[in-house]
Design a protein around this motif. Structure first.
Motif, PDB file in Angstrom:
ATOM      1  N   ILE A  76       0.840  -1.195   0.000  1.00 28.08           N
ATOM      2  CA  ILE A  76       0.000   0.000   0.000  1.00 28.08           C
ATOM      3  C   ILE A  76       0.872   1.240   0.000  1.00 28.08           C
ATOM      4  O   ILE A  76       1.722   1.403   0.872  1.00 28.08           O
ATOM      5  CB  ILE A  76      -0.932   0.007   1.235  1.00 28.08           C
ATOM      6  N   ASP A  77       0.660   2.116  -0.981  1.00 25.55           N
ATOM      7  CA  ASP A  77       1.316   3.418  -1.006  1.00 25.55           C
ATOM      8  C   ASP A  77       0.392   4.416  -0.330  1.00 25.55           C
ATOM      9  O   ASP A  77      -0.758   4.579  -0.750  1.00 25.55           O
ATOM     10  CB  ASP A  77       1.596   3.879  -2.439  1.00 25.55           C
ATOM     11  N   LEU A  78       0.884   5.068   0.686  1.00 24.67           N
ATOM     12  CA  LEU A  78       0.086   6.044   1.430  1.00 24.67           C
ATOM     13  C   LEU A  78       0.397   7.436   0.905  1.00 24.67           C
ATOM     14  O   LEU A  78       1.552   7.837   0.824  1.00 24.67           O
ATOM     15  CB  LEU A  78       0.401   5.937   2.927  1.00 24.67           C
ATOM     16  N   PRO A  81      -0.673  13.093   3.699  1.00 22.94           N
ATOM     17  CA  PRO A  81       0.525  13.473   4.453  1.00 22.94           C
ATOM     18  C   PRO A  81       0.630  12.832   5.831  1.00 22.94           C
ATOM     19  O   PRO A  81       1.679  12.308   6.200  1.00 22.94           O
ATOM     20  CB  PRO A  81       0.408  14.993   4.561  1.00 22.94           C
ATOM     21  N   ARG A  82      -0.446  12.824   6.589  1.00 22.12           N
ATOM     22  CA  ARG A  82      -0.388  12.249   7.936  1.00 22.12           C
ATOM     23  C   ARG A  82      -0.089  10.757   7.871  1.00 22.12           C
ATOM     24  O   ARG A  82       0.726  10.237   8.621  1.00 22.12           O
ATOM     25  CB  ARG A  82      -1.708  12.497   8.678  1.00 22.12           C
ATOM     26  N   SER A  83      -0.748  10.044   6.961  1.00 22.04           N
ATOM     27  CA  SER A  83      -0.535   8.607   6.827  1.00 22.04           C
ATOM     28  C   SER A  83       0.877   8.297   6.370  1.00 22.04           C
ATOM     29  O   SER A  83       1.536   7.389   6.883  1.00 22.04           O
ATOM     30  CB  SER A  83      -1.529   8.021   5.819  1.00 22.04           C
ATOM     31  N   ALA A  88       6.382   6.437   7.470  1.00 25.25           N
ATOM     32  CA  ALA A  88       7.815   6.712   7.379  1.00 25.25           C
ATOM     33  C   ALA A  88       8.560   6.252   8.621  1.00 25.25           C
ATOM     34  O   ALA A  88       9.742   5.931   8.560  1.00 25.25           O
ATOM     35  CB  ALA A  88       8.055   8.200   7.135  1.00 25.25           C
ATOM     36  N   PHE A  89       7.868   6.195   9.756  1.00 25.43           N
ATOM     37  CA  PHE A  89       8.505   5.688  10.974  1.00 25.43           C
ATOM     38  C   PHE A  89       8.877   4.214  10.811  1.00 25.43           C
ATOM     39  O   PHE A  89       9.804   3.726  11.437  1.00 25.43           O
ATOM     40  CB  PHE A  89       7.596   5.834  12.199  1.00 25.43           C
ATOM     41  N   THR A  94       5.545   3.369   1.676  1.00 27.18           N
ATOM     42  CA  THR A  94       4.881   2.144   1.261  1.00 27.18           C
ATOM     43  C   THR A  94       4.894   1.135   2.402  1.00 27.18           C
ATOM     44  O   THR A  94       5.921   0.878   3.002  1.00 27.18           O
ATOM     45  CB  THR A  94       5.587   1.528   0.033  1.00 27.18           C
ATOM     46  N   VAL A  95       3.728   0.578   2.692  1.00 25.42           N
ATOM     47  CA  VAL A  95       3.602  -0.468   3.701  1.00 25.42           C
ATOM     48  C   VAL A  95       3.461  -1.792   2.955  1.00 25.42           C
ATOM     49  O   VAL A  95       2.644  -1.912   2.048  1.00 25.42           O
ATOM     50  CB  VAL A  95       2.373  -0.239   4.608  1.00 25.42           C
ATOM     51  N   VAL A  96       4.278  -2.786   3.317  1.00 25.18           N
ATOM     52  CA  VAL A  96       4.258  -4.099   2.663  1.00 25.18           C
ATOM     53  C   VAL A  96       4.032  -5.166   3.717  1.00 25.18           C
ATOM     54  O   VAL A  96       4.636  -5.127   4.792  1.00 25.18           O
ATOM     55  CB  VAL A  96       5.592  -4.364   1.928  1.00 25.18           C
ATOM     56  N   PHE A  97       3.151  -6.122   3.401  1.00 24.06           N
ATOM     57  CA  PHE A  97       2.874  -7.228   4.322  1.00 24.06           C
ATOM     58  C   PHE A  97       2.639  -8.487   3.514  1.00 24.06           C
ATOM     59  O   PHE A  97       1.887  -8.475   2.544  1.00 24.06           O
ATOM     60  CB  PHE A  97       1.638  -6.907   5.170  1.00 24.06           C
ATOM     61  N   ASP A  98       3.309  -9.578   3.886  1.00 26.08           N
ATOM     62  CA  ASP A  98       3.086 -10.875   3.254  1.00 26.08           C
ATOM     63  C   ASP A  98       2.196 -11.703   4.167  1.00 26.08           C
ATOM     64  O   ASP A  98       2.498 -11.854   5.356  1.00 26.08           O
ATOM     65  CB  ASP A  98       4.406 -11.597   3.000  1.00 26.08           C
TER      66      ASP A  98
END
Length: 120
Positions: A76-78, A81-83, A88-89, A94-98
């Motif tokens: 998921i590309d967020l 700005p807040r997301s 970024a932390f 981009t959040v990646v989960f398998d």
């Protein structure tokens, strides 16, 4: 291409194209901006949704559903700005989960949605 859907060129293109053919939609509102919509009266919307659901159930018997084999990668590309700042932390924008199951992938998607909701 600028007008191609975000999945164009990805390995899931075939699955996404198949899924879009299987999805029935019933428009009951139209977005006019971030905080405005044009909507049907609730009774008219309920009638349309009921009719659309009945039609989708009738058609579902004749459709072949696509299946995905694990592992399932949720990426998921967020862009809000807040997301994006929160992501970024962890790891960039981009959040990646398998996931091993669709249930697990959906659970993480719901978690990301809940965590990235913009509040007051």
């Amino acid at each position: 291409m600028a007008n191609d859907p975000p999945y164009a060129g990805s390995p899931l293109r075939t699955h996404c194209s198949t899924a879009l053919q299987l999805i029935s939609t019933v428009p009951v509102k139209r977005g006019l901006g971030q905080h405005a919509t044009e909507t049907l009266h609730p009774e008219a919307a309920a009638d349309r949704l009921r009719h659309g659901a009945n039609q989708a159930v009738r058609l579902s018997d004749s459709r072949c559903l696509a299946s995905l084999s694990p592992p399932l990668r949720l990426e998921i590309d967020l862009h809000q700005p807040r997301s994006a700042d929160l992501a970024a932390f962890v790891h960039g924008r981009t959040v990646v989960f398998d996931a091993d199951t669709m249930t697990a992938a959906y659970g993480v998607l719901q978690l990301i949605v809940a965590l990235t909701q913009t509040g007051p």
